[in-house]
Design a protein around this motif. Sequence first.
Motif, short mmCIF file in Angstrom:
data_model
loop_
_atom_site.label_atom_id
_atom_site.label_comp_id
_atom_site.label_asym_id
_atom_site.label_seq_id
_atom_site.Cartn_x
_atom_site.Cartn_y
_atom_site.Cartn_z
N UNK A 113 75.85 87.05 161.76
CA UNK A 113 74.97 85.89 161.61
C UNK A 113 75.81 84.68 161.21
N UNK A 114 76.03 83.82 162.17
CA UNK A 114 76.82 82.63 161.89
C UNK A 114 75.98 81.36 161.83
N UNK A 115 74.76 81.44 162.27
CA UNK A 115 73.88 80.29 162.25
C UNK A 115 72.74 80.41 161.26
N UNK A 116 72.71 81.49 160.50
CA UNK A 116 71.64 81.73 159.51
C UNK A 116 72.23 82.38 158.29
N UNK A 117 71.57 82.18 157.17
CA UNK A 117 71.97 82.86 155.92
C UNK A 117 71.33 84.24 155.87
N UNK A 118 70.19 84.38 156.50
CA UNK A 118 69.49 85.65 156.52
C UNK A 118 68.44 85.62 157.62
N UNK A 119 67.88 86.78 157.92
CA UNK A 119 66.80 86.85 158.90
C UNK A 119 65.91 88.04 158.57
N UNK A 120 64.68 87.93 159.04
CA UNK A 120 63.69 88.97 158.79
C UNK A 120 62.90 89.21 160.07
N UNK A 163 57.84 88.59 155.01
CA UNK A 163 57.03 89.80 155.20
C UNK A 163 55.56 89.53 154.88
N UNK A 164 55.30 88.46 154.13
CA UNK A 164 53.93 88.05 153.82
C UNK A 164 53.47 86.99 154.80
N UNK A 165 54.33 85.99 155.02
CA UNK A 165 54.00 84.87 155.90
C UNK A 165 55.17 84.69 156.88
#
Length: 178
Positions: free
Chosen positions: A99-106, A138-140
Amino acid sequence: MAARVRKPVVEVRRSQRRRRTVSAYRDGERVVVLIPDRFSRAEETEWVERMLARLAAREERLRCTDAELLARARRLTNRYLADHADRVAPASVRWVTNQNGRWGSCTPDDATIRISHRIQEMPDWVIDYVLLHELAHLVVPSHNTRFWDLVNRFPKAERARGYLEGVSAAGSLVMVDQ
């Protein structure tokens, strides 16, 4: 009997150009500590100890496993999203190197969270913010007002966003925060 931790060889480099800042880094088996030339021997000793502790803490964070990351996510859920605990149950939370364009993903559909390895050296409160941000998805799933209300339960949310924006700007990175 506990394993004895060997203290690294330390090389102190003094600089007349350096005014206030102190920094340290590993160079093979030794630690190089950069200090202002004007520091006394007592200040040098104090700063060497501080910098060794900081390096050790950073290296400990880098050893954080996926299981520890999941446990951290559960602690954050209990603290900030307890009223949504039934929906905030990630199937997995893991460090990733792609992931080079995001700090995290879900991915809410399968409740998986991926956290960029690039934040491992950042302060704990920034890592917690990124984790909580992904847990809130996970909620929204979207970034609407309800989502940001959940994320902003974290006391250092605004500060963490500023930190991440600064890191992005300093590295001329384009980060996605949709």
